[in-house]
Motif scaffolding. Structure first.
Motif, short mmCIF file in Angstrom:
data_model
loop_
_atom_site.label_atom_id
_atom_site.label_comp_id
_atom_site.label_asym_id
_atom_site.label_seq_id
_atom_site.Cartn_x
_atom_site.Cartn_y
_atom_site.Cartn_z
N ILE A 243 0.84 -1.21 0.00
CA ILE A 243 0.00 0.00 0.00
C ILE A 243 0.87 1.25 0.00
N GLY A 244 1.95 1.23 0.80
CA GLY A 244 2.84 2.39 0.85
C GLY A 244 3.49 2.67 -0.50
N ILE A 245 3.91 1.62 -1.20
CA ILE A 245 4.49 1.80 -2.54
C ILE A 245 3.42 2.29 -3.51
N ALA A 246 2.20 1.73 -3.39
CA ALA A 246 1.11 2.17 -4.26
C ALA A 246 0.73 3.63 -4.01
N PRO B 146 2.39 6.72 -9.89
CA PRO B 146 2.06 7.87 -10.76
C PRO B 146 0.61 7.84 -11.24
N ILE B 147 -0.08 6.73 -11.02
CA ILE B 147 -1.49 6.61 -11.43
C ILE B 147 -2.37 7.21 -10.34
N ALA B 148 -3.06 8.28 -10.66
CA ALA B 148 -3.82 9.02 -9.66
C ALA B 148 -4.92 8.18 -8.99
N PRO B 149 -5.74 7.42 -9.74
CA PRO B 149 -6.78 6.63 -9.06
C PRO B 149 -6.23 5.64 -8.04
N VAL B 150 -5.06 5.06 -8.32
CA VAL B 150 -4.44 4.14 -7.37
C VAL B 150 -4.05 4.89 -6.09
N MET C 100 -5.68 4.12 -2.33
CA MET C 100 -4.84 3.78 -1.18
C MET C 100 -4.94 4.84 -0.08
N ARG C 101 -5.07 6.09 -0.48
CA ARG C 101 -5.25 7.16 0.50
C ARG C 101 -6.56 6.97 1.26
N ALA C 102 -7.62 6.58 0.54
CA ALA C 102 -8.90 6.34 1.20
C ALA C 102 -8.80 5.19 2.19
N TYR C 103 -8.08 4.13 1.83
CA TYR C 103 -7.89 3.00 2.75
C TYR C 103 -7.17 3.45 4.02
N VAL C 104 -6.07 4.17 3.84
CA VAL C 104 -5.29 4.63 4.99
C VAL C 104 -6.12 5.56 5.87
N ARG D 285 5.90 4.65 3.15
CA ARG D 285 5.90 5.78 2.22
C ARG D 285 6.89 6.85 2.66
N ALA D 286 6.86 7.19 3.95
CA ALA D 286 7.78 8.21 4.45
C ALA D 286 9.23 7.74 4.36
N GLY D 287 9.47 6.45 4.63
CA GLY D 287 10.82 5.94 4.54
C GLY D 287 11.36 5.98 3.12
N ILE D 288 10.54 5.64 2.15
CA ILE D 288 10.98 5.68 0.74
C ILE D 288 11.23 7.12 0.30
N GLN D 289 10.35 8.02 0.69
CA GLN D 289 10.52 9.41 0.28
C GLN D 289 11.70 10.08 0.96
N SER D 290 12.19 9.49 2.06
CA SER D 290 13.34 10.08 2.75
C SER D 290 14.67 9.79 2.05
N ILE D 291 14.67 8.83 1.11
CA ILE D 291 15.88 8.51 0.36
C ILE D 291 16.12 9.59 -0.69
N GLU D 292 17.36 10.03 -0.79
CA GLU D 292 17.69 11.12 -1.71
C GLU D 292 17.41 10.71 -3.16
#
Length: 244
Positions: A40-43, A47-51, A55-59, A114-121
């Protein structure tokens, strides 16, 4: 005092058995939640907005509603819903507890991932792509291993929170630690002693879990794994405390 200690001693075997069941539920829920939460975090970064919206609705749903309500929805609500369609669905108490805790923890773990992946340069991804790696290879070999080290502390917090939240499955009659304490109190009416013992067992479990995750965090830190042999002179990289 001696009478209270005797009561706790008599109840301790049953409470420890319930503690083992609590750990079993927590381990299964965290393992399944880690798999689902990672996907879910990777999804959430797709880049696909509906996905991303789905996932945002689930979270938002599972983070914004009480876990107790989710347990009731799964154990009581889903069978009632399927009966309206002429189907019969019955959940075992263990299955319902694990499913509810998994769905709830997956929402929190998804945000941690999601936060962990986005923290990588971004330069790490660009360097991997310049070497000819695809997006899946980049995520598997470059980004996710580095992000995993940064996710250990919040994952430890989630494990401890989930360990304590297992007490909520007592409402559906599953005999984990807290439910065992309730049954013992119903038989001897010594609520203070029994619930004190239950609280101390939960405290011991959380302290041990916290130390285990702290050890894992130190083991996964490359700067702390570098050891310089006393018989050989340190080189420039080891002197700086960086991985060789």
């Amino acid at each position: 005092m001696f009478e209270s200690l005797k009561i706790i001693q008599q109840a301790l075997p049953a409470l420890l058995l319930g503690a083992g069941i609590t750990l079993q539920i927590t381990a299964m829920a965290v393992l399944l939640g880690m798999v689902a939460g990672s996907l879910i975090g990777i999804a959430r970064l797709s880049p696909i907005a509906p996905v991303r919206w789905l996932m945002r609705a689930y979270v938002d749903f599972f983070r914004g509603t009480p876990l107790l309500v989710q347990i009731f929805m799964i154990y009581f609500g889903l069978p009632a819903l399927t009966q309206g369609f002429g189907l019969t669905l019955r959940f075992d108490r263990l299955v319902a507890a694990v499913v509810a805790l998994t769905l709830n923890s997956a929402a929190y773990i998804a945000e941690i991932v999601r936060a962990g992946i986005q923290s990588i340069e971004p330069g790490q991804t660009e360097a991997a792509q310049s070497l000819g790696m695809g997006s899946v290879q980049t995520m598997r070999y470059i980004v996710f291993p580095q992000a995993m080290r940064r996710m250990i502390p919040p994952l430890g917090n989630e494990f401890i929170t989930l360990l304590k939240d297992t007490s909520l499955v007592a409402v559906i009659g599953y005999e984990e630690l807290f439910r065992r304490g309730q049954l013992i109190v119903a038989s001897n009416y010594r609520s203070f002693e029994i619930y004190t013992a239950v609280a101390l067992i939960y405290l011991a479990l959380t302290l041990v879990s916290s130390q285990a995750f702290s050890f894992l965090e130190r083991r996964m830190d490359p700067a702390k794994r570098v050891a310089v042999s006393p018989s050989s002179p340190p080189n420039r990289d080891s002197a700086l405390g960086e991985p060789l």
